[in-house]
Write an enzyme that holds these catalytic residues in place. Structure first.
Site, mmCIF file in Angstrom:
data_model
loop_
_atom_site.group_PDB
_atom_site.id
_atom_site.type_symbol
_atom_site.label_atom_id
_atom_site.label_comp_id
_atom_site.label_asym_id
_atom_site.label_seq_id
_atom_site.Cartn_x
_atom_site.Cartn_y
_atom_site.Cartn_z
ATOM 1 C CG HIS A 1 6.083 12.084 0.833
ATOM 2 N ND1 HIS A 1 4.834 11.996 1.409
ATOM 3 C CD2 HIS A 1 5.868 12.218 -0.510
ATOM 4 C CE1 HIS A 1 3.907 12.088 0.469
ATOM 5 N NE2 HIS A 1 4.509 12.222 -0.704
ATOM 6 C CG ASP B 1 5.379 12.499 4.651
ATOM 7 O OD1 ASP B 1 5.849 13.437 3.991
ATOM 8 O OD2 ASP B 1 4.621 11.641 4.171
ATOM 9 C CB SER C 1 1.666 10.882 -2.321
ATOM 10 O OG SER C 1 1.977 12.250 -2.244
#
Length: 306
Positions: A283, A254, A189
């Site tokens: 995610h 996501d 991320s």
């Protein structure tokens, strides 16, 4: 996996890796009329440091430091395993003191992974995951907390992200004597931002980009087609300079960083290997799918050998 082995699944990246793009109209006006700048965009979109879930305790002689976790860290193993973690502080070139952690997960590591974690977590929350992951894939794990996260000093910012990973990289190289070809950079991320930056400047054994973002503007405004001068985290423009093999991992559903970001980053990597697109994953749950560990093992044992 035998039932006696520690499980990676119990500490998948915590669900409080929050949304990066929930901006109000007034915040958008502030973002673009103040005038916009990378630091403002970064602060608005990315950084959500949690309340620290650990502390670093020095002994009476101040020569050895140990990790002390709070209940919120949700440690899944024994105190003996926790005592084996090495923790220390490193100073960045911007003057911040950041916490570093070395996890000796295996006596014969194939690689050492320099792991840049996601948003809204710290080293305490990631500690069980690191031990489980390293045990499963036969690698030691080195990680650090960004400025303003955990017990690291300073404040989160884009410039500090780059300084933080530089300090971690040099600590890994000098303190443990690990050569670049035996290091895998792993970014998740927001952690893909410093990972891509470092990988664009140093050739390493390999790079893993887990749920990467193209840039801050492209997350907040999906129709953005170019990198503006005030954009933050322009990884899409840096990834073509990465000379190491790259594995891109992304969930197709996501809800924080759209799957299109992973696809675009993959397409811009000069030495990308077969990616892992996890069908139906969001995610924060990619690690719960069996193909996650399978692909990492194949990457390390097959792709990087051939």
């Amino acid at each position: 996996m035998s039932s006696s082995e520690p499980s990676v699944e119990v500490t998948t990246t915590p669900s409080n890796q929050q949304r990066m793009n929930g901006l109000s109209f007034s915040e958008l006006c502030c973002l673009f009329c103040c005038p916009p700048c990378p630091a403002r965009i970064a602060a608005k979109l990315a950084f959500l440091p949690p309340e620290p879930t650990y502390s670093v305790v020095s002994d009476t002689t101040d020569t050895k430091q140990t990790l002390s976790l709070t209940e919120r860290a949700e440690w899944q193993y024994t105190q003996r395993e926790l005592d084996a973690f090495e923790v220390f502080f490193s100073r960045t070139n911007r003057g911040n003191r950041i916490a570093c952690m070395y996890v000796r997960a295996t006596p014969t590591p194939k690689y050492t992974i320099l792991f840049s974690h996601g948003n809204a977590v710290d080293l305490g929350q990631m500690s069980s995951f690191y031990l489980g992951l390293g045990t499963r894939i036969g690698c030691n794990i080195f990680s650090y907390d960004y400025s303003g996260y955990g017990v690291s000093g300073g404040k989160p910012s884009e410039k500090n992200l780059y300084a933080d990973i530089d300090a971690a990289w040099h600590s890994l190289r000098t303190r443990y004597g690990i050569s670049p070809e035996h290091v895998i950079l792993y970014g998740q991320s927001i952690g893909t931002v410093p990972t891509v930056d470092l990988a664009s400047r140093y050739e390493v054994g390999a790079v893993i980009l887990h749920s990467p973002l193209m840039s801050g503007m492209r997350v907040a405004f999906p129709n953005t087609k170019r990198t503006w001068f005030f954009d933050a985290f322009p990884s899409i423009d840096k990834v073509p300079k990465v000379a190491s093999p790259v594995l891109v991992i992304h969930g197709t559903e996501d809800e924080v960083i759209d799957f299109s970001h992973g696809l675009a980053m993959y397409e811009r990597c000069p030495r990308a290997v077969e990616p892992l697109w996890v069908e139906g994953a969001g995610h924060n749950d990619v690690e719960l799918y069996s193909q996650y560990l399978d692909r990492l093992k194949q990457f390390i044992s097959v792709d990087l050998v051939n």
